[in-house]
Design a protein around this motif. Structure first.
Motif, short mmCIF file in Angstrom:
data_model
loop_
_atom_site.label_atom_id
_atom_site.label_comp_id
_atom_site.label_asym_id
_atom_site.label_seq_id
_atom_site.Cartn_x
_atom_site.Cartn_y
_atom_site.Cartn_z
N GLN A 147 -9.72 5.65 -2.61
CA GLN A 147 -9.09 4.47 -3.20
C GLN A 147 -7.61 4.78 -3.41
O GLN A 147 -7.18 5.92 -3.29
CB GLN A 147 -9.75 4.13 -4.55
N ASP A 148 -6.83 3.77 -3.76
CA ASP A 148 -5.42 4.04 -4.00
C ASP A 148 -5.19 4.77 -5.31
O ASP A 148 -4.28 5.59 -5.42
CB ASP A 148 -4.59 2.75 -3.94
N SER A 149 -6.01 4.51 -6.31
CA SER A 149 -5.81 5.13 -7.62
C SER A 149 -7.11 5.08 -8.41
O SER A 149 -8.05 4.37 -8.05
CB SER A 149 -4.71 4.40 -8.39
N SER A 151 -7.41 3.68 -11.15
CA SER A 151 -7.51 2.31 -11.68
C SER A 151 -8.39 1.46 -10.77
O SER A 151 -9.27 0.72 -11.25
CB SER A 151 -6.12 1.68 -11.79
N SER A 152 -8.18 1.54 -9.47
CA SER A 152 -9.01 0.79 -8.53
C SER A 152 -10.44 1.30 -8.54
O SER A 152 -11.40 0.51 -8.45
CB SER A 152 -8.43 0.88 -7.12
N LEU A 155 -12.25 -0.19 -11.45
CA LEU A 155 -12.58 -1.60 -11.20
C LEU A 155 -13.78 -1.71 -10.28
O LEU A 155 -14.71 -2.49 -10.55
CB LEU A 155 -11.37 -2.31 -10.59
N ILE A 156 -13.80 -0.95 -9.20
CA ILE A 156 -14.91 -1.00 -8.25
C ILE A 156 -16.22 -0.62 -8.94
O ILE A 156 -17.26 -1.24 -8.73
CB ILE A 156 -14.63 -0.06 -7.06
N ALA A 194 -9.27 -3.35 -15.88
CA ALA A 194 -10.38 -3.60 -14.96
C ALA A 194 -11.37 -4.60 -15.54
O ALA A 194 -11.88 -5.48 -14.83
CB ALA A 194 -11.10 -2.29 -14.63
N GLN A 350 -14.18 -1.30 -1.32
CA GLN A 350 -12.90 -1.47 -2.01
C GLN A 350 -12.58 -2.96 -2.15
O GLN A 350 -13.29 -3.81 -1.62
CB GLN A 350 -11.79 -0.79 -1.20
N VAL A 351 -11.51 -3.27 -2.87
CA VAL A 351 -11.10 -4.66 -3.07
C VAL A 351 -10.45 -5.22 -1.81
O VAL A 351 -10.79 -6.31 -1.34
CB VAL A 351 -10.15 -4.78 -4.27
N SER A 352 -9.48 -4.50 -1.27
CA SER A 352 -8.75 -5.01 -0.11
C SER A 352 -9.57 -4.85 1.16
O SER A 352 -10.48 -4.01 1.24
CB SER A 352 -7.41 -4.29 0.03
N ARG A 355 -7.01 -1.01 5.27
CA ARG A 355 -6.89 0.35 4.75
C ARG A 355 -6.20 1.22 5.80
O ARG A 355 -6.44 1.09 6.99
CB ARG A 355 -8.24 0.92 4.33
#
Length: 485
Positions: A147-149, A151-152, A155-156, A194, A350-352, A355
Motif C-alpha cells: 500500500q502507499d502508507s 493510513s491506507s 482503511l482497507i 479511516a 486497495q482503494v485505487s 498501481r
C-alpha cells in the motif's frame, strides 16, 4: 520548440541527476537540517506562470540548488531526529528510477505479470524476514501487498472488517448498522480518518484507555467498551492495535487483545508502521507476540527499512475476505487470466485501481542489503538511541520518559512542580534547538506534559551526530531562564 527527450539525451541528463543526488547525500552533514526561510520564499522564486518555450535541462538542474534545496527539511540528514525516519537508500532510489522508466500499470496480473508476481514473492520474503505467521504468506490463505502508507492499510482493514461484521451485506448496502471500531487513546490519527472515510463518522471510533505506566491499551477497558456497545445495540467490528505508538513507542498487548477479538468476533488489525522493521532482528521480535491472532498487519519499510516512500507492507490472513469486500470488475477489465482464478489482481486489495511497480525498490533493497545488512542497520539505530538515553539519565537536569524499546527516546527537563512553567521551558528548549538548524527534534505529550522526542533512523547517523545533538541540547538548556527548583 522542445521535442521528446531522446534516449541519448536521457542518458546524459540522467547521469547528471545521479551525480546531483550523490553530491547531495555526501554534503548533507554540511547543510542545516531545516530551512530558515519564511513561508512563501520558495513560491516567490518561481515564475508567475509556466514557460511558453521548453528550457534546457541544465537550467532545471541548476534550480535544484537555488530554488529547491534551500527550502527543504532534509529528512535524510544525519541529525534529523524528528517524527519517525523516512529513509531511502541507493538501491531504493535506483529501483524507483527503473519503476518510473518502465512506466507499467500493475492493476491486473495481465497488465504486467512481473509487477504482480515480484510483489507477491517479495512480500513473502519480507514475511519470512519478520517471522510473520504462516497464514500471512501467499502460499496459504493470506498474502501481502504494498500500500502507499499505513493510513491506507488501516482503511482497507476497516473496510474488510465491516464486510465481515455485516455478514457480507456491507458491500451492497453500505453502513446500515451502527458499527464500532476500537483503538487506544495513543492510536494514530489515521485510524480516526479511516473510520470517517468508511462512513462511520466520529461516533464510530471508540478510544480505549491505556495503562498509565506503559501507555499500552488496557484489555479490561476494551472489554468494558465492547460490552457497553453490545448492550446499546451497536455492532463491534474491529480493533486496531499498535506495536510502537507514535508518541512513545508503546506496545499494545496483542495476545490479550487477540483473545478478546476471537471471543467477540472482531477483526484485529495490527499497525506496526514504524516498529515493524525491528522484527527483522530476532531479539526484537518479542514486540510482535500474539500476531497469530491478527486478521491483518502492516508496517512501513519506508520508515526504518531503507526503502523510499511510498511503501507500506500489508498482509491479510484471509485474502478472500479482503477481495470480497473490495472487488469491482467492469467489462473493460475482464480477461482470461482473471477469469481463470489462477492469478492475483492487486486492484482488489486497495482503494485505487492503478498501481505502479513499487515492489522493484523493495526487491532491490532486500537483495542489496540482505538480512544481515538490514539487521545491522536496525541494531545500530537502537544502540545509538540507548546511548543517548544513558546520557540523558546521567544529567540531573533531564529525565527519560517511558521505555525506549526501539530507537525513539522521549525525554524532558526534570519537573519542578509547576507544570505550566515546565511545559513552557521544554517547548522553548525544543524551539531553540531546532532554530539552530544543527539538529531537528519533535515533541509529544506524555501524561499531559510537554515531552521531547529524539528518534534515530538515518543511515548516515553516527555516534558523533547523536553526541553533537546531545551537547547542543545541554548547552541550550543551560541558556534557558532559570526555573524554580
Amino acid at each position: 520548440m522542445a521535442t521528446h527527450m531522446t534516449p541519448d539525451e536521457f542518458r546524459r541528463h540522467g547521469y547528471a541527476v545521479v551525480d546531483w543526488i550523490a553530491d547531495y547525500w555526501s554534503t548533507l552533514d554540511q547543510r542545516p537540517v531545516t530551512s530558515a526561510d519564511p513561508p512563501g520564499t520558495v513560491a516567490a522564486r518561481l515564475p508567475a506562470g509556466p514557460p511558453e518555450q521548453g528550457e534546457p535541462f541544465d537550467r532545471l538542474l541548476a534550480d535544484l540548488d537555488t530554488v529547491i534545496a534551500p527550502g527543504l527539511t532534509h529528512w535524510q540528514h544525519p541529525r534529523f531526529f524528528g517524527y519517525f525516519p523516512a529513509n531511502t537508500s541507493g538501491p531504493s532510489v535506483l529501483g524507483d528510477l527503473l519503476s518510473a522508466g518502465l512506466g507499467v500499470q500493475g492493476m491486473l496480473w495481465s497488465t504486467s505479470p512481473a509487477c504482480t508476481e515480484v510483489e507477491t514473492v517479495v512480500l513473502d520474503w519480507l514475511a519470512e524476514l519478520l517471522d510473520l505467521p504462516a497464514r500471512f504468506r501467499s502460499t496459504g490463505p493470506g498474502g501481502g501487498v504494498i500500500q502507499d502508507s499505513a493510513s491506507s492499510a488501516i482503511l482497507i482493514a476497516i473496510l474488510a472488517a465491516l464486510h465481515r461484521a455485516g455478514g457480507g451485506r456491507w458491500r451492497g448496502h453500505g453502513v446500515e448498522r451502527a458499527y464500532r471500531v476500537y483503538t487506544s487513546t495513543q492510536g494514530h490519527s489515521a485510524i480516526e480518518k479511516a473510520v470517517r472515510i468508511a462512513g462511520l463518522g466520529d461516533a464510530g471510533l471508540r478510544t480505549v484507555a491505556v495503562d498509565p505506566e506503559t501507555l499500552a491499551l488496557d484489555p479490561a477497558a476494551l472489554r468494558t467498551a465492547i460490552e457497553a456497545d453490545l448492550a446499546a445495540g451497536l455492532v463491534p467490528a474491529a480493533v486496531v492495535a499498535t506495536i510502537g505508538t507514535t508518541s512513545t513507542n508503546a506496545i499494545d498487548p496483542i495476545p490479550a487483545i487477540g483473545e478478546l477479538c476471537r471471543e467477540y468476533g472482531l477483526w484485529l488489525h495490527v499497525d506496526a508502521a514504524y516498529a515493524g522493521s525491528a522484527a527483522v532482528c530476532p531479539e526484537l521480535r518479542w514486540s510482535h507476540a500474539g500476531l497469530e491472532y491478527a486478521d491483518s498487519y502492516c508496517f512501513d519499510p519506508h520508515k526504518w527499512l531503507l526503502t523510499g516512500f511510498d511503501c507500506d507492507a500489508f498482509w491479510v490472513a484471509d485474502r478472500a475476505e479482503l477481495v470480497a469486500a473490495l472487488t469491482v470488475l467492469p467489462e473493460y477489465l475482464r480477461n482470461a487470466a482473471t477469469e481463470s482464478g489462477a492469478v492475483l489482481d492487486y486492484r482488489d486489495w486497495q482503494v485505487s485501481l492503478g498501481r505502479r511497480f513499487r515492489a522493484l525498490k523493495l526487491w532491490f533493497v532486500l537483495r542489496w542489503y540482505g538480512a544481515e545488512g538490514l539487521r545491522a542497520h536496525i541494531r545500530e539505530a537502537v544502540a545509538l538511541a540507548d546511548r543517548f538515553a544513558a546520557w540523558v539519565r546521567a544529567d540531573e537536569r533531564f529525565e527519560v520518559v517511558g521505555a525506549h524499546p526501539f530507537a525513539l527516546v522521549c525525554f524532558r527537563l526534570r519537573p519542578t512542580g509547576d507544570d505550566d512553567a515546565d511545559d513552557v521551558a521544554n517547548a522553548e528548549l525544543l524551539s531553540r534547538v531546532n532554530a539552530t538548524g544543527r539538529a531537528y527534534l519533535t515533541h509529544t505529550r506524555v501524561g499531559g506534559r510537554y515531552t521531547l522526542r529524539l528518534v534515530v533512523g538515518s543511515p548516515y547517523t553516527r555516534e558523533e551526530h547523536v553526541a553533537q545533538t546531545w551537547r547542543l541540547i545541554g548547552d541550550t538548556a543551560a541558556a534557558l531562564p532559570s526555573r524554580p527548583s
